[in-house]
Design a protein around this motif. Sequence first.
Motif, PDB file in Angstrom:
ATOM      1  N   ILE A 339       0.847  -1.207   0.000  1.00 21.36           N
ATOM      2  CA  ILE A 339       0.000   0.000   0.000  1.00 21.36           C
ATOM      3  C   ILE A 339       0.877   1.249   0.000  1.00 21.36           C
ATOM      4  CG2 ILE A 339      -1.707   1.342   1.302  1.00 21.36           C
ATOM      5  CD1 ILE A 339      -3.037  -1.144   0.673  1.00 21.36           C
ATOM      6  N   THR A 340       0.562   2.183  -0.896  1.00 19.29           N
ATOM      7  CA  THR A 340       1.290   3.463  -0.899  1.00 19.29           C
ATOM      8  C   THR A 340       0.255   4.582  -0.956  1.00 19.29           C
ATOM      9  OG1 THR A 340       1.428   3.257  -3.286  1.00 19.29           O
ATOM     10  CG2 THR A 340       3.424   2.696  -2.043  1.00 19.29           C
ATOM     11  N   GLY A 341       0.704   5.786  -1.046  1.00 21.85           N
ATOM     12  CA  GLY A 341      -0.243   6.903  -1.203  1.00 21.85           C
ATOM     13  C   GLY A 341      -0.619   7.506   0.134  1.00 21.85           C
ATOM     14  N   ILE A 384      -9.894  -7.248   7.156  1.00 18.82           N
ATOM     15  CA  ILE A 384      -8.886  -6.377   6.530  1.00 18.82           C
ATOM     16  C   ILE A 384      -8.728  -6.746   5.042  1.00 18.82           C
ATOM     17  CG2 ILE A 384      -6.436  -5.660   6.583  1.00 18.82           C
ATOM     18  CD1 ILE A 384      -8.124  -4.664   8.972  1.00 18.82           C
ATOM     19  N   ASN A 385      -8.746  -8.044   4.769  1.00 22.53           N
ATOM     20  CA  ASN A 385      -8.663  -8.487   3.369  1.00 22.53           C
ATOM     21  C   ASN A 385      -9.811  -7.923   2.539  1.00 22.53           C
ATOM     22  OD1 ASN A 385      -6.512 -10.015   2.321  1.00 22.53           O
ATOM     23  ND2 ASN A 385      -7.013 -11.709   3.703  1.00 22.53           N
ATOM     24  N   GLY A 391     -10.375  -1.604  -1.868  1.00 14.00           N
ATOM     25  CA  GLY A 391      -9.495  -0.432  -2.003  1.00 14.00           C
ATOM     26  C   GLY A 391      -9.702   0.581  -0.891  1.00 14.00           C
ATOM     27  N   ARG A 392     -10.108   0.090   0.297  1.00 14.50           N
ATOM     28  CA  ARG A 392     -10.422   1.033   1.381  1.00 14.50           C
ATOM     29  C   ARG A 392      -9.372   1.031   2.484  1.00 14.50           C
ATOM     30  NH1 ARG A 392     -16.087  -0.775   3.173  1.00 14.50           N
ATOM     31  NH2 ARG A 392     -15.920   0.957   4.649  1.00 14.50           N
ATOM     32  N   ASP A 397      -3.694   3.182   7.543  1.00 14.93           N
ATOM     33  CA  ASP A 397      -4.463   2.022   8.031  1.00 14.93           C
ATOM     34  C   ASP A 397      -3.576   0.776   8.055  1.00 14.93           C
ATOM     35  OD1 ASP A 397      -6.767   3.619   8.062  1.00 14.93           O
ATOM     36  OD2 ASP A 397      -7.090   3.221   5.919  1.00 14.93           O
ATOM     37  N   ALA A 398      -2.787   0.625   6.985  1.00 20.75           N
ATOM     38  CA  ALA A 398      -1.898  -0.541   6.909  1.00 20.75           C
ATOM     39  C   ALA A 398      -0.928  -0.501   8.091  1.00 20.75           C
ATOM     40  CB  ALA A 398      -1.137  -0.533   5.592  1.00 20.75           C
ATOM     41  N   GLU A 399      -0.437   0.695   8.402  1.00 15.37           N
ATOM     42  CA  GLU A 399       0.487   0.811   9.539  1.00 15.37           C
ATOM     43  C   GLU A 399      -0.208   0.449  10.845  1.00 15.37           C
ATOM     44  OE1 GLU A 399       1.947   4.749   8.864  1.00 15.37           O
ATOM     45  OE2 GLU A 399       3.410   4.014   7.386  1.00 15.37           O
ATOM     46  N   ARG A 400      -1.448   0.860  10.951  1.00 11.84           N
ATOM     47  CA  ARG A 400      -2.199   0.512  12.167  1.00 11.84           C
ATOM     48  C   ARG A 400      -2.316  -1.016  12.298  1.00 11.84           C
ATOM     49  NH1 ARG A 400      -5.696   3.117  15.358  1.00 11.84           N
ATOM     50  NH2 ARG A 400      -6.141   4.825  13.929  1.00 11.84           N
TER      51      ARG A 400
END
Length: 476
Positions: A339-341, A384-385, A391-392, A397-400
Amino acid sequence: MPLKIYNTMSGVVEEFIPGGDKKERIADYPTVNMYSCGPTVYSYAHIGNFRTFIFNDLFRRYLKFRGFTVNHAMNITDVDDKTISGALAENVSLKEYTDKYIGIFFDDLRTLNIEPVEHTPRATESIDAMIDLVERLDAKGIVYEKDGSRYFSIKKFGEYGKLSRLDSREIRSGLRYDTDEYEKDDIRDFALWKAGKENEPSWDTPFGKGRPGWHIECSAMVRKVFGTTIDIHTGGVDLIFPHHENEIAQSEAAYGEKFVRYWVHAEHLLVDGSKMSKSKGNFYTLRDLLDKGYSPRAIRYLLVTAHYRKQLNFTLEGLLQAGQALQRIDNLLLRLREITGNSDENLVVKTNSDDFIKKFIESMDDDLNASRGLGIFFEYLHSINSLLDEGRIAKVDAERVFCVLKRIDSVFGFIFFPEETDAGIDAERIEALIDERNRSRREKNFKRSDEIRDILLDEGIVLEDTKDGTRWKKKK
Ligand code: AMP
Ligand code: ZN
């Protein structure tokens, strides 16, 4: 909700109250003193043994996760019939023989990402504490002598049997006659100290030359390490009787205070319905499985996530399934890493994460129900998947999610499994021990400084004192 644990002594699930006095907050509790019966180092441990050692690890990790401070000891039985005959057969000293298996055992613990415990006393280095214990019992008239050996007289300890709740008839029929123990007054009595025999290692004591019985070492080491009542004593269920019953008899008779607050026992690993054991020949060592290509991570996963009070039937198929479950976890980790952005935080991720942690704690607080904890963990991964599919998930969020998984992994120990070479190495802890060693040396407490060197050496960490300070490295 407080942490609750099944206490074999009471036969019910109880609130866990270290120190015996209930406090408002976990931070107010004293350090949890915990003791686990360790291996007899005559050969490679099998993965049945490791089920119990992994359970000990899960328990101590969860206590720390919940905010308790833990002081944990596990003994090493390095003198008994099997170690003695093994050394004789190989024509090496007992120390040389057991050192080899101690090294292998600690390597295996590291491979399975089992955290090092604070103390690993060896029986042969705790003889003074055992002598002290036998003398105390003797002064109370509980010991008798036969053919140079010393026995504990069960009839002098009225509460004998309170842990296993066996009546005396069952105790008799449950005991196999130990041919190693000579004539006893009562078959239930057990040897505290065995008279020396030719060809066997022996120690000089006020009551003659000889070697310790098996049960005495744990009572003596608990006293030596903790000095008083401990909170938790663990082991496999096969140790409830006679080993733990005998530990209670020795310690409570000698010191006149409660020995242990919570007795916690792990169920067996089975193969085709019967206990995995050396004597049955139905066992796998860790190395057997690694040689067959199974990963230590899958073994840990399988053993951690079965409820500790349920028997677990071991199959290679079960290991394969564990590997597949780990693959699902890794796939999610990979997606999250990609995930980026800079999109905005998705509050659903926060809600799901908080909800997951809450439910995980509820499961584990309920008698360490790791299998329910695992079910909830996969529900969380699923949520999460799904968000990823839609695309949410933003980078924040990924870091969380990573933070949440790291927290959970401080308990499970299989999500971010260390590379084999670094498995189980906790550099911060090693540095702290080195600091303590340097302090001890400055204060001329060489007993403690040597002890720290030995603890690390047992874990495969070698210290090098240089002019720039102490360095450590992994033993080759
Ligand atoms: P030992 O080296 O035989 O003294 O055993 C070390 C630990 O492994 C003890 O706590 C035993 O209760 C435990 N243990 C032995 N066999 C099994 C098994 N099949 N499943 C689970 N734990 C076991
Ligand atoms: Zn023990």
